[in-house]
Each structure stands twice: as structure tokens, then as C-alpha cells.
Design a protein around this motif. Structure first.
Motif, mmCIF file in Angstrom:
data_model
loop_
_atom_site.group_PDB
_atom_site.id
_atom_site.type_symbol
_atom_site.label_atom_id
_atom_site.label_comp_id
_atom_site.label_asym_id
_atom_site.label_seq_id
_atom_site.Cartn_x
_atom_site.Cartn_y
_atom_site.Cartn_z
ATOM 1 N N GLN A 1 39.510 31.801 43.976
ATOM 2 C CA GLN A 1 40.220 33.001 43.524
ATOM 3 C C GLN A 1 41.723 32.762 43.408
ATOM 4 O O GLN A 1 42.348 33.161 42.420
ATOM 5 C CB GLN A 1 39.953 34.167 44.485
ATOM 6 C CG GLN A 1 38.514 34.647 44.479
ATOM 7 C CD GLN A 1 37.674 33.977 45.561
ATOM 8 O OE1 GLN A 1 37.938 32.852 45.966
ATOM 9 N NE2 GLN A 1 36.652 34.669 46.030
ATOM 10 N N THR A 2 42.332 32.126 44.407
ATOM 11 C CA THR A 2 43.779 31.897 44.339
ATOM 12 C C THR A 2 44.136 30.994 43.161
ATOM 13 O O THR A 2 45.182 31.153 42.529
ATOM 14 C CB THR A 2 44.305 31.263 45.641
ATOM 15 O OG1 THR A 2 43.660 30.000 45.875
ATOM 16 C CG2 THR A 2 44.054 32.164 46.837
ATOM 17 N N ASN A 3 43.253 30.042 42.849
ATOM 18 C CA ASN A 3 43.520 29.132 41.731
ATOM 19 C C ASN A 3 43.350 29.802 40.373
ATOM 20 O O ASN A 3 43.718 29.221 39.349
ATOM 21 C CB ASN A 3 42.598 27.911 41.807
ATOM 22 C CG ASN A 3 43.049 26.915 42.850
ATOM 23 O OD1 ASN A 3 43.953 27.183 43.637
ATOM 24 N ND2 ASN A 3 42.427 25.751 42.861
ATOM 25 N N ALA A 4 42.765 30.993 40.356
ATOM 26 C CA ALA A 4 42.615 31.752 39.115
ATOM 27 C C ALA A 4 43.478 33.011 39.151
ATOM 28 O O ALA A 4 43.163 34.013 38.492
ATOM 29 C CB ALA A 4 41.153 32.112 38.887
ATOM 30 N N ASP A 5 44.568 32.943 39.884
ATOM 31 C CA ASP A 5 45.497 34.063 40.007
ATOM 32 C C ASP A 5 46.397 34.093 38.772
ATOM 33 O O ASP A 5 47.250 33.226 38.584
ATOM 34 C CB ASP A 5 46.327 33.901 41.282
ATOM 35 C CG ASP A 5 47.243 35.080 41.565
ATOM 36 O OD1 ASP A 5 47.448 35.910 40.639
ATOM 37 O OD2 ASP A 5 47.773 35.169 42.681
ATOM 38 N N GLU A 6 46.222 35.112 37.929
ATOM 39 C CA GLU A 6 46.970 35.177 36.668
ATOM 40 C C GLU A 6 48.478 35.256 36.892
ATOM 41 O O GLU A 6 49.250 34.854 36.021
ATOM 42 C CB GLU A 6 46.492 36.372 35.845
ATOM 43 C CG GLU A 6 45.069 36.222 35.341
ATOM 44 C CD GLU A 6 44.678 37.342 34.392
ATOM 45 O OE1 GLU A 6 45.481 37.657 33.495
ATOM 46 O OE2 GLU A 6 43.575 37.889 34.554
ATOM 47 N N ARG A 7 48.918 35.777 38.030
ATOM 48 C CA ARG A 7 50.359 35.858 38.278
ATOM 49 C C ARG A 7 50.989 34.473 38.414
ATOM 50 O O ARG A 7 52.192 34.315 38.219
ATOM 51 C CB ARG A 7 50.625 36.671 39.550
ATOM 52 C CG ARG A 7 50.183 38.120 39.454
ATOM 53 C CD ARG A 7 50.590 38.895 40.695
ATOM 54 N NE ARG A 7 50.016 40.232 40.702
ATOM 55 C CZ ARG A 7 50.200 41.112 41.680
ATOM 56 N NH1 ARG A 7 50.964 40.792 42.722
ATOM 57 N NH2 ARG A 7 49.634 42.311 41.623
ATOM 58 N N ILE A 8 50.178 33.472 38.739
ATOM 59 C CA ILE A 8 50.676 32.099 38.886
ATOM 60 C C ILE A 8 50.274 31.249 37.690
ATOM 61 O O ILE A 8 51.111 30.545 37.111
ATOM 62 C CB ILE A 8 50.162 31.463 40.191
ATOM 63 C CG1 ILE A 8 50.628 32.273 41.401
ATOM 64 C CG2 ILE A 8 50.630 30.008 40.307
ATOM 65 C CD1 ILE A 8 52.141 32.362 41.563
ATOM 66 N N VAL A 9 49.009 31.278 37.288
ATOM 67 C CA VAL A 9 48.519 30.339 36.268
ATOM 68 C C VAL A 9 48.552 30.913 34.863
ATOM 69 O O VAL A 9 48.348 30.179 33.890
ATOM 70 C CB VAL A 9 47.095 29.852 36.602
ATOM 71 C CG1 VAL A 9 47.059 29.258 38.003
ATOM 72 C CG2 VAL A 9 46.065 30.968 36.469
#
Length: 396
Positions: free
Chosen positions: A308-316
């Protein structure tokens, strides 16, 4: 509206929202920024993953994976030289090339090959050079490690890790017998050899630190999980993506090393081998996610969901579950996002893992490959990650 997804390692019932959630005393973190805050909170949390809490205090020599605070910082500083990018390039690169060439040549001599078995052999051989497990048969050692990680299901968020008494007994047998065999056949011969003739490897370092054989055994198992099992899975997963997406494969094969590593980092972001990281709050911990503030109470178990963190739109950015090499990430974020963790416990072997994967994949993908049998997706509870099994290909 859900965007299209390239992700293969999807697990039923995993949620992407809410970004921060407390459920039955467990804090579920799906925000990349909050996960980073938790992992970087100096001395505010302790290791709670990989069954650390059930083992800590029962061992004379605490494994580096289970350490926290100043002892952990000191040990990390001492072993860092074995995994530094310069060390990987100068000491291990030629070995990785030679072993990749030999293993792929043997695949080409067969009608079909099980890629998951070849990648296990390759990752075991490479990691063994760094650790110092070089005084036994590599194929047999790989089999012993594979048996050790074949554990009954468990859930760190539940009392007794969610196991019945029968499952606990089975887990003890499943873990202890392969570990004994691993010690007698692989670890002890390496220890004996390095007491006579010290080398530049982890076992020699541990002997210099005064570790007993039991402590060295646990460290070898720890590095076995990190350097062998996880890298094996990633190479197989990356191969599957390249076979399914020929343009991505072509781009990878024509790129220079920096771009190739960035492509691998993007695949790893989407398909993190370790799906959950667990920490225990040792004090009240206040974290912020945008304009929201949360206070995680002392004693709470914190579950950081890597997928989930790796698919965080705010970052990626947009389309977080698509493979898009070259994403415009915020300053301080690398392509793989949280796949290697962060903070004091960030995986020290990240440079080794990506480069050994790159060496193998550039050679394998240069051949004409046929996907004979699609792998089936399994889950390894000990590392909270995926496993691809039955991956059969033909190398022309």
C-alpha cells in the motif's frame, strides 16, 4: 474509480484505505510518509516483525535484525562495508557474472527449466560469498534453507501469532530440524574454516566480535532470508513482468546500467517482496499525514503495509499500480520507495540485491525465452511476502 493495475502480487482483502487506521489495538499504516516517520523515529519503536518479539531475550547473541537503538547502530556500521556499492562492484561483480553465465548455460542445455529453482541457486551462491558460507554443497544448502522457510501460517497481530498448539509444535519441528541440518552441514564447516583462515566476510566479522556458534547460526539464517530468499523471488517476478511486457524488456536490454537499475527499482516498488514491516511503539508516537495528525500509543503494534505505501499516489503519482519507470518522485525518495524499508533498519543489502538481479536478468533476457508454465503465487508468512513457484521456461 480504480486505475488499471500491473501488479501480480495482489492479496485478497488487502485495503488501500484508510491511509492510517487503528484496528483492535493494531495501527495499520498505508501512507508512505507516515511509514517513513515511524521507521525513522529514533529509538521510539522496536522490531516486531519476523517473530522477533517471541525470540528476543532467548538468545545469547541478538541478531542484527532484532537489535534496536545504539547496539543496532554500532553493528550496522561494522557490517556496512560488506554490502557497500563499491564493494559489490569490485569484489562480487565478476563472481556474479560467472555464476549467472554458468547457470543460464545449463538452462539452455535443458528442454525446460524451473526458473524459481535456478534463481534460488544463484541468490544462494551470491549471498554465500558475502556471508562466508562457502564450505559446503550449494544445491543442498539451498534445499535446507527452503525447508526452513516452509512455515505454517501465522499472524503477528494475534495472540500466540494466531497458531494453535498443534501448529506451534509443527512450526518448531519445521524450523528446528532444518536449522540443525543447516548448522551441521553449512555453518559449522564455515566457522571451522574461518577460525583457521579468516576471510573478508560476515562470519569472520562475527567471530571477531566474539559470537558463539549459535549466534552465528542465527545471523546466517537472518542473512539467508534477506540475501537469498527475497532476491530469488524478485528475480523471478521481474522476469515474469519482462516476459509479459516485451516493450519493457526491450527498453531494459538497450538501457545503460543506471536506467536498468531504475527499471528494476520500479518493478520492486510495485512488487515488494516483503509485504509488511512490523514495529512496536516504545513511547507515544505522533505522526502526520497531510493535514491529519495521529498519536500511536506506547505499546501498540504498528503494521506498515509495503504494497500500500508503495502505491501511495501522494508519493509515486498517478496510476500507482502501473509500471512506469522514470517517475517524478519527491526529493529523498528512490524508485523502490519502501521496498527495502527505511531508517535504521533499512536493508543493508539493497545495492547487492539490485545489482545481482541486473547481472542475471541482462544475461537471461538476452536469450530467446519461452514461458512454458505460468508460476503460481504463494505467500511466505515468515517474511510476509510472496513466492512464485512452478515457473517453467525454455531458454533457446
Amino acid at each position: 474509480m480504480t486505475s488499471a493495475s500491473d501488479r501480480i502480487s495482489t492479496r485478497p482483502h488487502e485495503q488501500r484505505t484508510p491511509r492510517v487506521e487503528e484496528r483492535d489495538g493494531v495501527w495499520l499504516i498505508r501512507s508512505a510518509e507516515v511509514a517513513r516517520q515511524v521507521l525513522r523515529a529514533r529509538d521510539a519503536t522496536t522490531q516486531a516483525g519476523f517473530t522477533a518479539e517471541s525470540l528476543t531475550g532467548r538468545m545469547k547473541d541478538t541478531p542484527i535484525l532484532f537489535m534496536d537503538g545504539e547496539p543496532h547502530r554500532q553493528q550496522r556500521a561494522k557490517v556496512a562495508r560488506y554490502f557497500a556499492p563499491k564493494t559489490v562492484a569490485t569484489r562480487y561483480h565478476a563472481f556474479m557474472e560467472a555464476r549467472a553465465d554458468a547457470l543460464i548455460a545449463s538452462m539452455a542445455d535443458q528442454p525446460t527449466s524451473r526458473l524459481d529453482r535456478v534463481t534460488l541457486r544463484y541468490s544462494v551462491e551470491v549471498a554465500s560469498q558475502v556471508i562466508g558460507l562457502t564450505n559446503s554443497d550449494m544445491d543442498k544448502m539451498a534445499g535446507r534453507l527452503e525447508k526452513f522457510f516452509d512455515q505454517p501460517p501465522f499472524d503477528l497481530t494475534r495472540p500466540g501469532v494466531g497458531r494453535s498448539r498443534f501448529q506451534a509444535i509443527r512450526a518448531a519441528i519445521a524450523g528446528n530440524l532444518p536449522m540443525l541440518a543447516f548448522y551441521l552441514a553449512d555453518v559449522r564447516p564455515a566457522i571451522v574454516a574461518r577460525r583457521k583462515d579468516p576471510q573478508e566476510d560476515v562470519i569472520t566479522h562475527l567471530l571477531g566480535e566474539g559470537y558463539a556458534d549459535s549466534g552465528i547460526l542465527i545471523e546466517c539464517v537472518t542473512y539467508g532470508a534477506a540475501g537469498m530468499v527475497t532476491t530469488r523471488e524478485f528475480i523471478s517476478m521481474a522476469t515474469l513482468h519482462f516476459l509479459r511486457t516485451p516493450p519493457l524488456r526491450d527498453r531494459y536490454l538497450t538501457a545503460g546500467e543506471p536506467e536498468r537499475l531504475a527499471i528494476l527499482g520500479e518493478i520492486l516498488r510495485l512488487e515488494p517482496v516483503v509485504g509488511h514491516l512490523f514495529r512496536r511503539a516504545q513511547a507515544d508516537l505522533t505522526v502526520t499525514d497531510g493535514d491529519q495528525t495521529h498519536t500511536i500509543p506506547q505499546g501498540a503494534l504498528i503494521d506498515l503495509g509495503t504494497r500500500q505505501t508503495n502505491a501511495d499516489e501522494r508519493i509515486v503519482g498517478a496510476e500507482p499500480e502501473r509500471i512506469c519507470p522514470g517517475r517524478d518522485l519527491p526529493k529523498g525518495w528512490s524508485e523502490e520507495v519502501m521496498s527495502f524499508g527505511d531508517g535504521p533498519h533499512k536493508c543493508p543489502g539493497n545495492a547487492l540485491a539490485l545489482r545481482e538481479s541486473d547481472v542475471f536478468l541482462t544475461r537471461l533476457l538476452g536469450h530467446d525465452l519461452e514461458l512454458v508454465t505460468e508460476p503460481h503465487l504463494e505467500w511466505d508468512e515468515l517474511i510476509a511476502g510472496y513466492a512464485l513457484r512452478g515457473f517453467e521456461i525454455a531458454v533457446r
